[in-house]
Each structure stands twice: as structure tokens, then as C-alpha cells.
Design an enzyme around this catalytic site. Sequence first.
Site, PDB file in Angstrom:
ATOM      1  N   ASP A   4      -8.761   5.456 -15.990  1.00 32.48           N
ATOM      2  CA  ASP A   4      -8.521   6.207 -17.078  1.00 32.48           C
ATOM      3  C   ASP A   4      -9.705   7.228 -17.509  1.00 32.48           C
ATOM      4  O   ASP A   4      -9.281   7.700 -19.082  1.00 32.48           O
ATOM      5  CB  ASP A   4      -7.254   5.829 -17.996  1.00 32.48           C
ATOM      6  N   GLU A  16      -6.651   1.550 -10.322  1.00 31.56           N
ATOM      7  CA  GLU A  16      -6.403   0.667 -11.644  1.00 31.56           C
ATOM      8  C   GLU A  16      -4.850   2.049 -11.812  1.00 31.56           C
ATOM      9  O   GLU A  16      -5.166   2.228 -12.854  1.00 31.56           O
ATOM     10  CB  GLU A  16      -6.982   0.536 -12.505  1.00 31.56           C
ATOM     11  N   GLU A  59      -6.816   8.268 -23.055  1.00 35.12           N
ATOM     12  CA  GLU A  59      -6.661   7.278 -21.769  1.00 35.12           C
ATOM     13  C   GLU A  59      -5.070   7.567 -20.903  1.00 35.12           C
ATOM     14  O   GLU A  59      -5.374   7.637 -19.627  1.00 35.12           O
ATOM     15  CB  GLU A  59      -7.221   6.168 -21.549  1.00 35.12           C
ATOM     16  N   HIS A 101     -14.772   0.611 -29.749  1.00 34.77           N
ATOM     17  CA  HIS A 101     -15.593   1.600 -29.607  1.00 34.77           C
ATOM     18  C   HIS A 101     -14.104   2.501 -28.926  1.00 34.77           C
ATOM     19  O   HIS A 101     -14.245   4.138 -28.739  1.00 34.77           O
ATOM     20  CB  HIS A 101     -15.761   2.013 -27.490  1.00 34.77           C
ATOM     21  N   ARG A 121     -11.576   5.499 -29.796  1.00 37.03           N
ATOM     22  CA  ARG A 121     -11.520   6.879 -30.245  1.00 37.03           C
ATOM     23  C   ARG A 121     -10.483   7.045 -30.900  1.00 37.03           C
ATOM     24  O   ARG A 121     -11.013   7.848 -31.812  1.00 37.03           O
ATOM     25  CB  ARG A 121     -10.976   8.538 -29.119  1.00 37.03           C
ATOM     26  N   HIS A 155     -20.734  -0.325 -29.114  1.00 36.80           N
ATOM     27  CA  HIS A 155     -20.794   0.496 -27.993  1.00 36.80           C
ATOM     28  C   HIS A 155     -22.292   1.670 -28.546  1.00 36.80           C
ATOM     29  O   HIS A 155     -22.523   1.771 -29.781  1.00 36.80           O
ATOM     30  CB  HIS A 155     -20.053   1.685 -28.244  1.00 36.80           C
TER      31      HIS A 155
END
Length: 391
Positions: A98, A120, A134, A211, A213, A244
Site C-alpha cells: 500500500d 497483500e 496507505e 514512522h 505519517r 526510521h
Amino acid sequence: MTATCIMPIYGTRPEAIKMAPIIRALRADADFDCPVTVTGQHREMLDQVNELFGIVPDHDLDIFRPRQTLNGVLTRTVEGLDELFSDVRPDAVVVQGDTTTTTAAAMAAFYAGVPVVHAEAGLRSFDLFSPFPEEANRRMTTQITSLHLAPTAQSKRNLLREAVDETQIAVTGNTVIDALLTVAEQRVPFSDPQLEQAADSGRDVLLVTTHRRENQGRAMQGVGRALAQLASRYPEKLIVLPAHRNPVVREAILPALQGLDNVVVTEPLPYGEFTRLMDLATVVLTDSGGVQEEAPSLGKPVLVMRSNTERPEAVDAGTVRLIGTDEHRVVAEVARLFDDPEAYRAMAHAVNPYGDGQAARRTVAAVRALFGMGRREPDFAPDVELPASTS
Ligand code: UD1
Ligand code: UDP
């Protein structure tokens, strides 16, 4: 007879980990030619995974820019693939998951008339804005996919609800479990001596990754403060944060952790080291998608710093708990697992709702069937039937 050309396209660390077993299985099948294409959305974090699995990409669009924007990643991917497809014309592409690479590659292929295989497929949080972007990426990719590889029965049901034709869906399990089983056997040494010491000492480890967003900024600053509180409340335990590479993440979370001697911050760990660290951790605190799938199969309690998840199976199995990002709640939830053996035991049992290590084999069988070269394998079903609440 010429081989059928199946082009895997991926760009980030998690896609690389989950695509590696598919690449290996495609390459083992003489009926397929498999030119590996990376966008380079991630750079160091992508190369690290390819190196581990011995994958040298045939094509690298090299689109990475420091502090890149989503639209920048999208446009450079579409442009790069458009050019590539005029040279190399695959019979199908395989995209995974995604990310912006996933959706951009699916769009570029669709516009070029190349069928899309989506690994997936069918994960849904049912909130368009979380995780961002995503959830939107998954939904958009579904619309232009010819073969949907759903990891679980639940993800297949999500697709059916969106009127995807059942004949286009195969339930394969998630290839992340194939990858995990491959590296877990290797027991690699830690390159950071502090981690080797932690392993030797038997100290409790709280493993943290973040990580997402939608958590960047204030929420992540709060998580940093929560970790600092936990570090001073539990001086005998160790907090390990493989950070990250995103500078926005580091700017938010690291300031609160300066000078704390039971907090170890590392660079992104090679996948073999990270899985070993998950295996020795006492508790995992994360907002990662992949870690939500892997840690339950290692029997680790996972506290997820999100308000929803597209991976409800391990929540239903009781090994994953959604806790959000509130500073006080993060402290309280970790403390509960450290202080209450009963609460810990209730979450620390191994479950494998996401795969059995055979997802890549089922994937290749489904791709063969797409091209009339054989039959699919039976759908993946976990050993233990999950509660119907996920349906
Ligand atoms: C991306 C995916 C996300 C996935 C995550 C896995 C999108 C929109 N997001 O998010 O779904 O969960 O990867 O980690 O596709 N950077 C480096 N070196 C690297 C990688 C990243 O320096 O190897 C830095 C760069 O400054 C970059 C920033 O991290 O601008 C963010 O990277 P990006 O790929 O845009 O998004 P992620 O947050 O990593
Ligand atoms: N991972 C890794 N090294 C690290 C942190 C994570 O190899 O230092 C692996 C982890 O095991 C999982 C994947 O990276 O397979 C998850 O990546 P990330 O959390 O960046 O992305 P997401 O899964 O949330 O998309």
C-alpha cells in the site's frame, strides 16, 4: 516457447521484505522470466533488504530524494515506468502492499495495458485518512488489479464486499511469514555491541518502531516523552529504538531520549538482526504494519500506536492491542505488561493468522493459473479459526 515475463515492482523496505520470497519462487519457475524493478522510493532501507536476500535489481528508477513528497514519488515512478515499459514489455507486474510505489506502479502498468497482480490485497482500516495515504493506496490499487492475492480470509471478504469478482481472488497468506521463517533460521550476530550485550544480559527489552505519517509531529513527540518516562521508571530494562531514516521522525522522537543510558537508538537494522531483536524483546511497541504481522508469530505482545488497524486478525487473537499515541496511555499500557504477569501472559502466545511460510508458492500457482498454466493451490487457512467478529 518464450517465458512469460512477470515484473515485480517495489520501492520501500517492507515491500522488499515481502516481495523477496515471491521473486525467489518466480525465479525458480522456468516458465517465468522475472526482471526485478525497484523504484528506489527508499534508498538505504531498500538496498539493505535486497542485499540480505541477494537480489540485484534489473532496473532501478532511482527516484529517491531526501524529504521527498508523495506527489514527487508518484510522478517520478509513473514517468520512470512509462519509459521502462516502452523497452521491456512485461506480461504482468506484481506490486505489493500500500505504498505510493505500489499504487503508482499499478497505475503505470494499467495505463500501459499491463495486467496488475496485487500481493497483500484487501486490507482495510475503513478510514480513508488513517493510515494516510496507505488506506487510499490500497483502495485505488484494488480498482485496477487483475489478480488479488489476499493474505487472509478476512481480506478476501473485504474485497468481496467491494464487488471484486471472486474468481480474481486467491488467499495466499502473507509472504512476510515466508521471509521471517527464512531469516529466523540464520541467527545473525548484532552489529551493535550494545544489542549483543542486551542479548547476553537477559535484560527485558522494550522494542519500539515508529514512522507513520499521521503520527508525525505532536503525537510522536508525546511518544518520545512516554519512552523517557518509561526509561526512568524501569532503569533495569532496556528500550531499543531502531530509528526510521525519515528526518521528520527523528526530529520528533529523539530529543526526549538524549542522555538516557537505558535507551539504545540504532540505525535501521538489517532484517535478520531486527527479527532476532523482536525474538528477544519482552514487549513490542510500534505503529508498523509488518511488525504487527511478525511479532505475533514470535509470541510477543504488540502494543500498536494507532487508533485502528487493517490487520484485525492478531487483535482478535489477543496478541495485539491498539493503544493510540496518547503519552499517558502509552506509559500505562507498557507498564501494565511489565508489572502484571497475568496481563502479560494473556498477550504473549504465538499465533500465525497471517501465514504459514507457503504464501510465495501459492502466489506463483495463482500467477500460473492467471496465464492458463495450471491450477491455483487451496486457499491459506490458519491452524486456528479466528473469531467471526472479523467478518
Ligand atoms: C513509506 C510508505 C509507508 C511504509 C514505509 C515503510 C508511502 C506513502 N509510505 O513511508 O507506507 O510504511 O515507507 O518504512 O509510500 N528516507 C531516507 N532513506 C531511506 C528511506 C527514507 O533518508 O532509505 C527518508 C527521506 O528523507 C524520505 C523520508 O524518509 O523523504 C520518508 O520516506 P518515504 O518513502 O517518502 O515515506 P515513509 O514514511 O518511509
Ligand atoms: N524492519 C527491519 N529493520 C528495522 C525495523 C523494521 O528490518 O530496523 C522490518 C520489520 O521486521 C518489518 C518491516 O521492516 O518486516 C516493517 O517496515 P516498516 O515498519 O518500515 O513499514 P510498514 O510495515 O509499516 O509498512
